[in-house]
Design a protein around this motif. Structure first.
Motif, PDB file in Angstrom:
ATOM      1  N   GLY A   1       0.790  -1.222   0.000  1.00  0.00           N
ATOM      2  CA  GLY A   1       0.000   0.000   0.000  1.00  0.00           C
ATOM      3  C   GLY A   1       0.817   1.264   0.000  1.00  0.00           C
ATOM      4  N   GLY A   2       2.108   1.150  -0.244  1.00  0.00           N
ATOM      5  CA  GLY A   2       2.978   2.322  -0.256  1.00  0.00           C
ATOM      6  C   GLY A   2       3.837   2.394   0.986  1.00  0.00           C
ATOM      7  N   THR A   3       5.127   2.523   0.793  1.00  0.00           N
ATOM      8  CA  THR A   3       6.091   2.611   1.893  1.00  0.00           C
ATOM      9  C   THR A   3       6.704   4.001   1.905  1.00  0.00           C
ATOM     10  OG1 THR A   3       6.620   0.262   1.711  1.00  0.00           O
ATOM     11  CG2 THR A   3       8.241   1.660   2.827  1.00  0.00           C
ATOM     12  N   ILE A   4       6.877   4.555   3.083  1.00  0.00           N
ATOM     13  CA  ILE A   4       7.629   5.806   3.214  1.00  0.00           C
ATOM     14  C   ILE A   4       9.068   5.448   3.538  1.00  0.00           C
ATOM     15  CG2 ILE A   4       7.934   7.932   4.538  1.00  0.00           C
ATOM     16  CD1 ILE A   4       4.931   8.079   4.832  1.00  0.00           C
ATOM     17  N   HIS A   5       9.955   5.793   2.610  1.00  0.00           N
ATOM     18  CA  HIS A   5      11.386   5.542   2.791  1.00  0.00           C
ATOM     19  C   HIS A   5      12.063   6.827   3.259  1.00  0.00           C
ATOM     20  CE1 HIS A   5      11.154   1.750   0.428  1.00  0.00           C
ATOM     21  NE2 HIS A   5      10.237   2.410  -0.246  1.00  0.00           N
TER      22      HIS A   5
ATOM     23  N   LYS B   1       1.310   4.527  -2.977  1.00  0.00           N
ATOM     24  CA  LYS B   1       2.606   4.190  -3.562  1.00  0.00           C
ATOM     25  C   LYS B   1       3.726   4.687  -2.655  1.00  0.00           C
ATOM     26  CE  LYS B   1       1.335   4.113  -8.477  1.00  0.00           C
ATOM     27  NZ  LYS B   1       1.622   4.706  -9.813  1.00  0.00           N
ATOM     28  N   ASP B   2       4.935   4.208  -2.958  1.00  0.00           N
ATOM     29  CA  ASP B   2       6.102   4.562  -2.159  1.00  0.00           C
ATOM     30  C   ASP B   2       6.487   6.032  -2.343  1.00  0.00           C
ATOM     31  OD1 ASP B   2       5.997   1.808  -1.888  1.00  0.00           O
ATOM     32  OD2 ASP B   2       8.154   1.534  -2.063  1.00  0.00           O
ATOM     33  N   PHE B   3       7.151   6.571  -1.326  1.00  0.00           N
ATOM     34  CA  PHE B   3       7.678   7.937  -1.348  1.00  0.00           C
ATOM     35  C   PHE B   3       8.999   7.910  -0.601  1.00  0.00           C
ATOM     36  CE2 PHE B   3       8.325  12.348  -0.412  1.00  0.00           C
ATOM     37  CZ  PHE B   3       7.627  13.060  -1.379  1.00  0.00           C
ATOM     38  N   LEU B   4       9.970   8.728  -1.049  1.00  0.00           N
ATOM     39  CA  LEU B   4      11.294   8.720  -0.406  1.00  0.00           C
ATOM     40  C   LEU B   4      11.707  10.121   0.032  1.00  0.00           C
ATOM     41  CD1 LEU B   4      14.369   6.669  -1.427  1.00  0.00           C
ATOM     42  CD2 LEU B   4      14.658   9.080  -0.895  1.00  0.00           C
TER      43      LEU B   4
END
Length: 922
Positions: A367-371, A431-434
């Motif tokens: 479901g989206g990871t915060i990196h 979605k992922d975000f960095l």
């Protein structure tokens, strides 16, 4: 498109340039463009822009300048807190200079702000002010990277969020006093530990202190959005501070761990558990917040990024509902994974890319990871230019279309804005975000290290750099938001709190270690795994039912036709049930018992050897059908997914899924058993050692095709010896079953023990035996049998007094032996099906059953230094107790697990079998 608004920013300039070319020479543009411009006339605004007072080349230059500011602005940004002290990283690029685009600032002053488009034009009087506003956004202490995002909707959302300042003060205010309090807590803890325990390793957070407020912001906002499970994965840098201030780990526990009292007399040595514990900066914690929100940080070894797939698996499990039959239901809003990376490890460790690849895969996306890259601009003692081939540490993420924000760790407001943006994007698009959090490291890699040996200039700059707490306190004083002495009072307050805790500390009481509770004695032996005939038949019939109009591959149709007769009550003793059918019936009965199942691995839907076909494909439409998901008797969900081509991250993911939801049966199958080599970190650090180090109780099942069959060194061995070397106390079950019924009962026993006696199960599964007629089982074996750790020789048991040599073996080699059976009756063959926990009592009964025994042989097809022999020898010698000699028959020790020639393999196998039956060689 007839509306001028359809052409904005760089598009507007490009269209006007094309239109000007068309007016001068229609043939200078392509036919489609000519046809469009023939009927198109610029609206009033565009006409005005095209008038002589706004030369077209200046309009295009201004538009290109804006485009460059957006795309390349980060090259001129003030990301590095040390930049004012060091000239290591030159800033800027010619593309950001107006002259590059044929315009001057005076030209820009003459052009309207509307040329630039976007939220920045709202308060701009002309194009120059709009460009300056863009510079303030893209070349400040924050740099936005989203040009690589291919979905226009996401790209536009990110651009508007950045340029509108919707997550920035004053539009979205930050509580300045609370932020100072938090930064003071963070800094004071580090200073206190440094003074109180000088030289003790703690991997200080100093230089990236703002990481704690960033996590506060993300966690608090995520809870308000309905997230119920938040999982944080990180290595050791700053871990203690985050455990204390984000996870709520008590100061008493942390200080007690630093004290590490010599209290051996108070230890309760648990020989049945093999408890060791772990160092303080590897441990995990869990904290319950308001509204049933749980924040967890699982334990992590020193293998830096190894925790990444584990956290992803945990998040996937937490957000997955499995209490209904059919496929499971994943809700991306339930859980949130946060991964904190090192700047050298992010591009350097392959498991990072493996884990990023999960982000959009069915069955794996969380479901989206915060990196967050905790970027201290050093990898131990190595500089960035020596650790990566990319400009930024975060550039790997571009290949996965992950938005990136580079932010200066000494600008608290910019960092909070980045945190808000990251969570909002994740919530909007799942979605992922960095966040590339660029700071520094106040001390060496650890507190006993001297960093100036290798980075003298950098550490001279760090010595001159005020801490982020000091800078923020001065900012608040300048803004008149706090009294002059308030920052120092905060420091004294938090130091006093830590002193009081230390003075009242009782390490022998306050040091709490989460030792696992031992399982009830004999739990595994008491499990009933047999399934009545009538129940098996009903399950079997249901599994063979196809949807109306579903067209199978003709070869599969023939195979299923044969399978229809396999579960026939009229022939209960015929060997009609092969390995794949036994597996299918076992899984179906487990689902009927209400236990959810997840099966993953490379090509598991079909099976590497074309044996499983858990997912069927319609040859006419390509549609799929999964019988176990359509099973009417099922009371829980069934999932099966082909995994990406990885072992390390895949096993880490399944491990995390398993420990997060331990009541589900989780199975990972290797394409070939030796592929497990690629996951040694996960095996060593998590699967086999987690119970001893961290008190975790995994029950993951590994299916590893194993057996030497003349096909070369690769794919012959699942490295049984390595698992046996890692087996100790109660950390593993290792089995090499030789019949379909044994496999059936093994799976059912594992499912039954998930709550009472969970242990990882490593199964050496067959290849050629999948369809071997003598490895098949009868219906009675499933309906009345049970798991047998040792299978004695039924034929030799008829005349036990004649037996002189007992051959013990495991796996496929038994069938090679039994096909050339000794006619004298002097040799018995017993199969050791469970290699760990070692079946002492069962083997003792076998040995005692042959009163005239003269010799015991261990026979294996693996080389002497591989397979089970080196591990099993000592317990066998203890069991025999000198009553008979114990001999080894098999291939000599070798560096390679198998022959590269099928002819050489067959010859060696023949010699080995002949030696086994040659009593003169005793």
């Amino acid at each position: 498109m007839d509306d001028w608004r359809d052409f904005h920013g760089p598009n507007a300039g490009y269209v006007l340039e094309l239109y000007d070319r068309f007016r001068q020479n229609p043939d200078s543009v392509d036919a489609a463009t000519r046809a469009y411009f023939a009927t198109w006339s610029p609206p009033a605004q565009s006409a005005a822009l095209a008038a002589p007072e706004y030369p077209l080349e200046k309009i295009v230059g201004a538009v290109n300048q804006a485009k460059a500011s957006r795309a390349y602005g980060p090259l001129a940004a003030r990301h590095d807190p040390l930049a004012r002290h060091m000239a290591r990283y030159p800033r800027g690029d010619p593309i950001l200079v107006p002259a590059t685009h044929g315009v001057t600032e005076d030209d820009l002053c003459q052009l309207p702000a509307s040329l630039i488009c976007g939220p920045v034009v709202e308060c701009a009087a002309n194009a120059l002010e709009a460009i300056q506003a863009l510079r303030a956004v893209y070349s400040s202490t924050t740099g936005y990277g989203y040009a690589h995002i291919l979905v226009p909707e996401e790209r536009d959302w990110l651009r508007h969020a950045a340029e509108s300042g919707r997550f920035r003060s004053p539009q979205n205010p930050v509580n300045p006093q609370s932020l100072l309090e938090r930064l003071t807590q963070v800094e004071v803890l580090e200073h206190f530990l440094q003074r109180t325990f000088p030289g003790k390793t703690r991997f200080s957070l100093e230089g990236l202190d703002i990481l704690v407020p960033i996590l506060d912001e993300i966690i608090g906002s995520a809870a308000e959005l309905g997230v119920r499970t938040i999982l944080i994965g990180m290595a050791h840098r700053g871990r203690l501070n985050i455990l204390a201030h984000v996870l709520g780990k008590p100061y008493t526990q942390i200080l007690a761990e630093f004290k590490d009292p010599a209290r051996a007399i108070h230890f309760t040595l648990r020989e049945d558990l093999g408890w060791t514990g772990d160092v303080k900066y590897h441990l995990g914690a869990q904290r319950a917040l308001r509204q049933a929100v749980v924040v967890s940080m699982p334990p992590n070894p020193s293998h830096l990024e190894a925790i990444n797939p584990v956290v992803e698996g945990m998040a996937r499990a937490a957000g997955t509902r499995t209490d209904q039959p059919g496929p499971s239901q994943f809700d991306p809003t339930v859980s949130l994974p946060i991964l904190i990376h090192g700047d050298a490890a992010f591009p350097g460790q392959g498991i990072v890319a493996e884990t990023l690849n999960f982000s959009r895969l069915p069955g794996y996306n969380a479901g989206g990871t915060i990196h967050i890259i905790a970027n201290n601009q050093l990898g131990y003692t190595t500089c960035p230019e020596e650790t990566r081939s990319t400009l930024y540490a975060s550039d790997l993420a571009k290949g996965f279309e992950i938005p990136i924000v580079h932010v200066n760790a000494d600008d608290p407001e910019a960092c909070i804005e980045a945190a808000r943006l990251a969570l909002a994007y994740r919530h909007q698009f799942h979605k992922d975000f960095l966040i590339d959090l660029i700071g520094y490291r106040r001390y060496g890699h650890n507190e006993g290290d001297e960093p100036s040996f290798t980075q003298p200039l950098m550490y001279q700059a760090i010595e001159r750099q005020p801490t982020v707490r000091e800078q923020w306190a001065n900012t608040l004083l300048e803004r008149g938001l706090v009294e002059k002495d308030w920052p120092s009072k905060l420091v004294d307050q938090y130091i006093g709190e830590l002193k009081r805790v230390l003075e009242s500390l009782r390490p022998e009481v306050d040091l709490v270690e989460p030792q696992p509770v031992p399982p009830p004695a004999g739990a595994a032996r008491q499990v009933k795994t047999a399934v009545p005939v009538e129940r098996l038949q009903k399950l079997h019939d249901a599994l063979l039912h196809m949807p109306d109009g579903f067209t199978l591959n003709p070869k599969l149709e023939r195979a299923l036709r044969r399978r229809r007769q396999a579960v026939d009550a009229a022939r209960p003793d015929e060997l009609t049930i092969d390995w794949a059918l036994a597996e299918q019936l076992a899984l179906a009965s487990i689902l009927e018992d209400g236990i959810a199942i997840r099966v993953t691995g490379e090509d598991v839907e079909r099976g590497t050897f074309g044996q499983r076909h858990a997912v069927l494909h319609d040859v006419s439409t390509g549609q799929t059908f999964t019988p176990l998901q359509a099973l009417p008797q099922a009371r829980a969900a069934f999932d099966i997914y082909n995994s990406p081509l990885t072992e390390n991250a895949a096993i880490g993911f399944e491990y995390g899924y398993n420990v997060q939801e331990p009541k589900r049966l989780v199975i990972w199958e290797a394409q070939y058993g030796d592929f497990i080599n690629g996951a040694q970190v996960m095996i060593d650090e998590f699967l086999t050692a987690a119970r001893a180090k961290w008190g975790q109780t995994p029950s993951l099942v590994l299916l590893l095709p194993h057996g030497s069959e003349g096909q070369g060194p690769d794919h012959s061995s699942a490295r049984l010896e390595r698992f046996l070397e890692l087996a100790a106390e109660t950390n593993l079950r290792i089995a090499n079953p030789t019949t379909a019924a044994q496999y059936f009962h093994l799976l059912r026993r594992q499912a039954a023990l998930l709550e009472t006696d969970p242990l990882p199960l490593v199964v050496m599964t067959p290849k050629s035996l999948l369809r071997h007629p003598r490895a098949a089982s009868s219906l009675r074996d499933l309906a009345e049998g049970h798991w047998q750790s040792v299978i004695d020789d039924a034929q030799a048991r008829q005349q036990p007094d004649q037996v002189r040599r007992l051959i013990l073996c495991n796996g496929k080699v038994y069938f090679d032996l039994s096909e050339q059976r000794d006619k004298s009756g002097a040799i018995a063959i017993a199969r050791v099906e469970q290699l760990y926990l070692f079946p002492v009592e069962e083997l003792q009964r076998v040995l005692d059953g042959y009163p005239q025994l003269r010799e015991v042989v261990w026979l294996q097809e693996e080389p002497e230094n591989m397979g089970a022999w080196t591990t099993i020898r000592r317990p066998l010698e203890n069991l025999i107790g000198g009553r008979w000699p114990l001999r080894y028959i098999g291939r000599p020790a070798n560096a390679s697990p198998a022959e590269g020639s099928s002819t050489r393999y067959a010859a060696n196998q023949k010699i080995m079998v002949e030696r086994a039956y040659d009593l003169r060689a005793a």
